[in-house]
Design a protein around this motif. Structure first.
Motif, PDB file in Angstrom:
ATOM      1  N   GLN A  39       0.812  -1.225   0.000  1.00  0.00           N
ATOM      2  CA  GLN A  39       0.000   0.000   0.000  1.00  0.00           C
ATOM      3  C   GLN A  39       0.837   1.264   0.000  1.00  0.00           C
ATOM      4  OE1 GLN A  39      -2.531  -0.407   3.402  1.00  0.00           O
ATOM      5  NE2 GLN A  39      -3.931  -1.837   2.410  1.00  0.00           N
ATOM      6  N   CYS A  40       2.082   1.182   0.531  1.00  0.00           N
ATOM      7  CA  CYS A  40       2.891   2.397   0.640  1.00  0.00           C
ATOM      8  C   CYS A  40       3.524   2.814  -0.680  1.00  0.00           C
ATOM      9  CB  CYS A  40       3.992   2.201   1.688  1.00  0.00           C
ATOM     10  SG  CYS A  40       3.337   2.150   3.372  1.00  0.00           S
ATOM     11  N   VAL A  41       3.585   1.890  -1.628  1.00  0.00           N
ATOM     12  CA  VAL A  41       4.197   2.219  -2.909  1.00  0.00           C
ATOM     13  C   VAL A  41       3.388   3.319  -3.600  1.00  0.00           C
ATOM     14  CG1 VAL A  41       4.702   1.346  -5.217  1.00  0.00           C
ATOM     15  CG2 VAL A  41       5.278  -0.019  -3.212  1.00  0.00           C
ATOM     16  N   ASN A  42       4.092   4.307  -4.122  1.00  0.00           N
ATOM     17  CA  ASN A  42       3.490   5.430  -4.853  1.00  0.00           C
ATOM     18  C   ASN A  42       2.677   6.371  -3.966  1.00  0.00           C
ATOM     19  OD1 ASN A  42       4.502   4.686  -7.396  1.00  0.00           O
ATOM     20  ND2 ASN A  42       2.863   3.195  -7.644  1.00  0.00           N
ATOM     21  N   THR A  43       2.825   6.225  -2.631  1.00  0.00           N
ATOM     22  CA  THR A  43       2.079   7.140  -1.759  1.00  0.00           C
ATOM     23  C   THR A  43       3.020   8.027  -0.942  1.00  0.00           C
ATOM     24  OG1 THR A  43       1.984   5.524   0.039  1.00  0.00           O
ATOM     25  CG2 THR A  43       0.156   5.524  -1.541  1.00  0.00           C
ATOM     26  N   THR A  44       4.278   7.618  -0.794  1.00  0.00           N
ATOM     27  CA  THR A  44       5.245   8.445  -0.059  1.00  0.00           C
ATOM     28  C   THR A  44       6.563   8.492  -0.823  1.00  0.00           C
ATOM     29  OG1 THR A  44       6.018   6.551   1.218  1.00  0.00           O
ATOM     30  CG2 THR A  44       4.245   7.854   2.185  1.00  0.00           C
ATOM     31  N   ASP A  45       7.320   9.571  -0.617  1.00  0.00           N
ATOM     32  CA  ASP A  45       8.630   9.705  -1.259  1.00  0.00           C
ATOM     33  C   ASP A  45       9.671   8.967  -0.414  1.00  0.00           C
ATOM     34  OD1 ASP A  45       7.591  11.239  -3.287  1.00  0.00           O
ATOM     35  OD2 ASP A  45       7.902  13.124  -2.228  1.00  0.00           O
ATOM     36  N   SER A  46       9.608   7.635  -0.412  1.00  0.00           N
ATOM     37  CA  SER A  46      10.496   6.838   0.440  1.00  0.00           C
ATOM     38  C   SER A  46      11.672   6.231  -0.325  1.00  0.00           C
ATOM     39  CB  SER A  46       9.710   5.715   1.134  1.00  0.00           C
ATOM     40  OG  SER A  46       9.126   4.863   0.156  1.00  0.00           O
ATOM     41  N   ALA A  47      11.540   6.100  -1.648  1.00  0.00           N
ATOM     42  CA  ALA A  47      12.613   5.487  -2.435  1.00  0.00           C
ATOM     43  C   ALA A  47      13.803   6.447  -2.538  1.00  0.00           C
ATOM     44  CB  ALA A  47      12.111   5.117  -3.825  1.00  0.00           C
ATOM     45  N   VAL A  48      15.001   5.865  -2.628  1.00  0.00           N
ATOM     46  CA  VAL A  48      16.231   6.657  -2.658  1.00  0.00           C
ATOM     47  C   VAL A  48      17.083   6.234  -3.848  1.00  0.00           C
ATOM     48  CG1 VAL A  48      18.433   7.069  -1.481  1.00  0.00           C
ATOM     49  CG2 VAL A  48      16.306   7.041  -0.169  1.00  0.00           C
ATOM     50  N   ARG A  49      17.592   7.248  -4.565  1.00  0.00           N
ATOM     51  CA  ARG A  49      18.575   6.986  -5.614  1.00  0.00           C
ATOM     52  C   ARG A  49      19.873   7.674  -5.208  1.00  0.00           C
ATOM     53  NH1 ARG A  49      16.503   8.817 -10.914  1.00  0.00           N
ATOM     54  NH2 ARG A  49      17.278  10.877 -10.304  1.00  0.00           N
ATOM     55  N   LEU A  50      20.928   6.888  -5.115  1.00  0.00           N
ATOM     56  CA  LEU A  50      22.222   7.388  -4.671  1.00  0.00           C
ATOM     57  C   LEU A  50      23.197   7.317  -5.844  1.00  0.00           C
ATOM     58  CD1 LEU A  50      24.166   8.285  -2.396  1.00  0.00           C
ATOM     59  CD2 LEU A  50      24.435   5.874  -1.791  1.00  0.00           C
ATOM     60  N   THR A  51      23.734   8.478  -6.241  1.00  0.00           N
ATOM     61  CA  THR A  51      24.667   8.543  -7.371  1.00  0.00           C
ATOM     62  C   THR A  51      26.059   8.890  -6.872  1.00  0.00           C
ATOM     63  OG1 THR A  51      22.866   9.332  -8.802  1.00  0.00           O
ATOM     64  CG2 THR A  51      25.121   9.608  -9.610  1.00  0.00           C
ATOM     65  N   HIS A  52      27.030   8.048  -7.237  1.00  0.00           N
ATOM     66  CA  HIS A  52      28.421   8.276  -6.840  1.00  0.00           C
ATOM     67  C   HIS A  52      29.182   8.798  -8.053  1.00  0.00           C
ATOM     68  CE1 HIS A  52      32.592   6.946  -5.571  1.00  0.00           C
ATOM     69  NE2 HIS A  52      32.185   7.631  -4.534  1.00  0.00           N
ATOM     70  N   TYR A  53      29.594  10.056  -8.014  1.00  0.00           N
ATOM     71  CA  TYR A  53      30.187  10.706  -9.183  1.00  0.00           C
ATOM     72  C   TYR A  53      31.505  10.074  -9.662  1.00  0.00           C
ATOM     73  CZ  TYR A  53      26.792  14.415  -8.175  1.00  0.00           C
ATOM     74  OH  TYR A  53      25.637  15.112  -7.950  1.00  0.00           O
ATOM     75  N   PRO A  54      32.480   9.818  -8.775  1.00  0.00           N
ATOM     76  CA  PRO A  54      33.783   9.319  -9.268  1.00  0.00           C
ATOM     77  C   PRO A  54      33.699   8.005 -10.036  1.00  0.00           C
ATOM     78  CG  PRO A  54      33.961  10.071  -6.998  1.00  0.00           C
ATOM     79  CD  PRO A  54      32.504  10.040  -7.323  1.00  0.00           C
ATOM     80  N   THR A  55      32.774   7.118  -9.639  1.00  0.00           N
ATOM     81  CA  THR A  55      32.692   5.805 -10.290  1.00  0.00           C
ATOM     82  C   THR A  55      31.505   5.670 -11.237  1.00  0.00           C
ATOM     83  OG1 THR A  55      31.391   4.915  -8.447  1.00  0.00           O
ATOM     84  CG2 THR A  55      33.799   4.667  -8.331  1.00  0.00           C
ATOM     85  N   GLY A  56      30.529   6.583 -11.118  1.00  0.00           N
ATOM     86  CA  GLY A  56      29.325   6.472 -11.941  1.00  0.00           C
ATOM     87  C   GLY A  56      28.341   5.442 -11.424  1.00  0.00           C
ATOM     88  N   ILE A  57      28.596   4.888 -10.248  1.00  0.00           N
ATOM     89  CA  ILE A  57      27.691   3.888  -9.660  1.00  0.00           C
ATOM     90  C   ILE A  57      26.399   4.566  -9.220  1.00  0.00           C
ATOM     91  CG2 ILE A  57      27.345   2.318  -7.707  1.00  0.00           C
ATOM     92  CD1 ILE A  57      30.362   1.757  -7.775  1.00  0.00           C
ATOM     93  N   VAL A  58      25.280   3.950  -9.581  1.00  0.00           N
ATOM     94  CA  VAL A  58      23.965   4.449  -9.165  1.00  0.00           C
ATOM     95  C   VAL A  58      23.256   3.339  -8.386  1.00  0.00           C
ATOM     96  CG1 VAL A  58      21.724   5.330  -9.907  1.00  0.00           C
ATOM     97  CG2 VAL A  58      23.797   5.965 -11.173  1.00  0.00           C
ATOM     98  N   ILE A  59      22.831   3.678  -7.180  1.00  0.00           N
ATOM     99  CA  ILE A  59      22.135   2.725  -6.312  1.00  0.00           C
ATOM    100  C   ILE A  59      20.693   3.172  -6.161  1.00  0.00           C
ATOM    101  CG2 ILE A  59      22.083   1.592  -4.071  1.00  0.00           C
ATOM    102  CD1 ILE A  59      24.667   1.057  -5.537  1.00  0.00           C
ATOM    103  N   TYR A  60      19.771   2.219  -6.315  1.00  0.00           N
ATOM    104  CA  TYR A  60      18.355   2.535  -6.117  1.00  0.00           C
ATOM    105  C   TYR A  60      17.826   1.620  -5.026  1.00  0.00           C
ATOM    106  CZ  TYR A  60      13.479   3.616  -7.315  1.00  0.00           C
ATOM    107  OH  TYR A  60      12.162   4.032  -7.270  1.00  0.00           O
ATOM    108  N   SER A  61      17.277   2.195  -3.961  1.00  0.00           N
ATOM    109  CA  SER A  61      16.746   1.415  -2.835  1.00  0.00           C
ATOM    110  C   SER A  61      15.317   1.841  -2.550  1.00  0.00           C
ATOM    111  CB  SER A  61      17.627   1.629  -1.591  1.00  0.00           C
ATOM    112  OG  SER A  61      17.111   0.920  -0.491  1.00  0.00           O
ATOM    113  N   GLN A  62      14.393   0.850  -2.572  1.00  0.00           N
ATOM    114  CA  GLN A  62      12.982   1.203  -2.418  1.00  0.00           C
ATOM    115  C   GLN A  62      12.177   0.184  -1.606  1.00  0.00           C
ATOM    116  OE1 GLN A  62      10.594   0.944  -5.933  1.00  0.00           O
ATOM    117  NE2 GLN A  62      11.465  -1.009  -6.597  1.00  0.00           N
ATOM    118  N   THR A  63      12.861  -0.819  -1.027  1.00  0.00           N
ATOM    119  CA  THR A  63      12.112  -1.920  -0.411  1.00  0.00           C
ATOM    120  C   THR A  63      11.572  -1.602   0.979  1.00  0.00           C
ATOM    121  OG1 THR A  63      14.198  -2.869   0.404  1.00  0.00           O
ATOM    122  CG2 THR A  63      13.351  -3.689  -1.703  1.00  0.00           C
TER     123      THR A  63
END
Length: 360
Positions: free
Chosen positions: A233-257
């Motif tokens: 039920q919480c999906v799409n109702t709160t801004d809880s997901a996080v996208r973390l971008t690491h500039y030196p390596t270009g690694i992008v992490i997405y966490s939403q669980t």
């Protein structure tokens, strides 16, 4: 080797004496460090004590045999002598394995990343099956699994899945799963009955603490957003997901669980630390290419390590030449026999290398 074993035995006794001191219990860090050292030394000390007893038994039997005249007693003593010698040889081999240099990451928890490779939807379905296989295995080990991110397809597959595993010695066992996993079977969508080959890659990385990896604030950006996909039920109702971008390596992490933005942020940073630490480990491995070749496989994630053949019901691990005809059980998490084979082959390769490097 035996001088080292005597030193370890003395150190073990010192630890026992220290742990009996009242002051140690008041110093929690010192107490934990001593308990961990004791735990690491216990299997070596127990095997060495058993080795010394077995050696003494053989000497006693040999002495008695030299003095005994009765034929029946001599026969019995010969059997005892042979048993003691055999046991001594087994224990000496075990001690050599126990004394092998330990991977400093072996006691760490792990981060696992599964990605669908070649094969489209079929590869995504196979990636999802690999995730379930590991989840079932982790359950049998009574370890803890936490999903960090998953990108699902509409037909039950997974384009990618990232999860964390917490448990005693998790990395020491699961590290052998890194590489390309290949599946051969007839897809449900295949009307002609032709066998297709698809792949999924698995990356197993040791969890890194903040002391292992320093991340500068200027090197990353955090974006928050609403979670997408299945999640309750919480999906799409709160801004809880996080996208973390690491500039030196270009690694992008997405966490939403997680429902909490803070928890998703913690998981994202844990995954980033693991990936950065893994990059450093890969650089160290590349600098020791010869040593890596002495172990099973190369540690290269592009290496094909295993084939799952559904029509024949078999699974083959190409690194150790092991083929098992119990595919259903393996896909249900029964992978211990394969992992034990990988561990044994790795130990044998390291022993061989150690013997080659030892002076004649």
């Amino acid at each position: 080797m035996f001088d080292k074993l005597e030193d370890l035995l003395r150190r073990f006794e010192e630890i026992l004496n220290e742990l009996s001191e009242p002051d140690v219990a008041n110093d929690q860090k010192r107490f934990r460090d001593l308990m961990k050292e004791q735990s690491n030394l216990t299997p070596i000390v127990e095997a060495y004590k058993e080795y010394k007893k077995s050696t003494q038994d053989a000497e006693d039997a040999l002495l008695m045999l030299s003095e005994e005249k009765d034929p029946d007693m001599r026969e019995m003593l010969k059997e005892e002598l042979n048993d003691s010698k055999k046991r001594t040889e087994e224990l000496e081999h075990r001690l050599k394995i126990l004394l092998l240099p330990k991977d400093p990451n072996d006691d760490k928890n792990v981060v696992v990343e599964i990605r669908a490779g070649a094969g489209g939807d079929e590869a995504a379905l196979f990636a999802a099956e690999l995730y379930r296989m590991y989840a079932h295995y982790i359950e049998t080990k009574h370890w803890k699994i936490e999903l960090v991110n998953v990108e699902e397809t509409g037909i039950g597959g997974m384009k990618e899945a990232e999860f964390m595993v917490s448990g005693q010695g998790a990395y020491s066992i699961l590290k052998y799963e890194s590489g390309v996993h290949r599946v051969q079977r007839v897809p449900e969508t295949e009307s002609g009955g032709r066998i297709h080959t698809s792949t999924a890659t698995v990356a197993v990385m040791p969890e890194a603490e903040e002391v292992d990896v320093q991340i500068d604030e200027k090197d990353y950006r955090i974006d928050v957003m609403r979670a997408s996909g299945n999640g309750g039920q919480c999906v799409n109702t709160t801004d809880s997901a996080v996208r973390l971008t690491h500039y030196p390596t270009g690694i992008v992490i997405y966490s939403q669980t997680e429902k909490s933005q803070i928890q998703n942020k913690e998981k994202a940073f844990a995954l980033l630390r693991a990936k950065l630490y893994d990059l450093e480990c890969q650089k160290a491995h590349d600098a020791e290419a010869d040593a890596r070749r002495s172990q099973i496989g190369t540690g290269d994630r592009s290496e094909k390590i295993r084939t799952y053949n559904f029509p024949q019901g078999r699974v083959t691990d190409h690194r150790i030449g092991l083929t098992l005809y119990k595919l259903d059980r393996i896909m249900d998490g029964d992978i211990q026999e394969i992992l034990d084979g990988c561990i044994a082959a790795d130990q044998a390769a390291k022993l061989s290398r150690m013997n080659e490097e030892s002076p004649a």
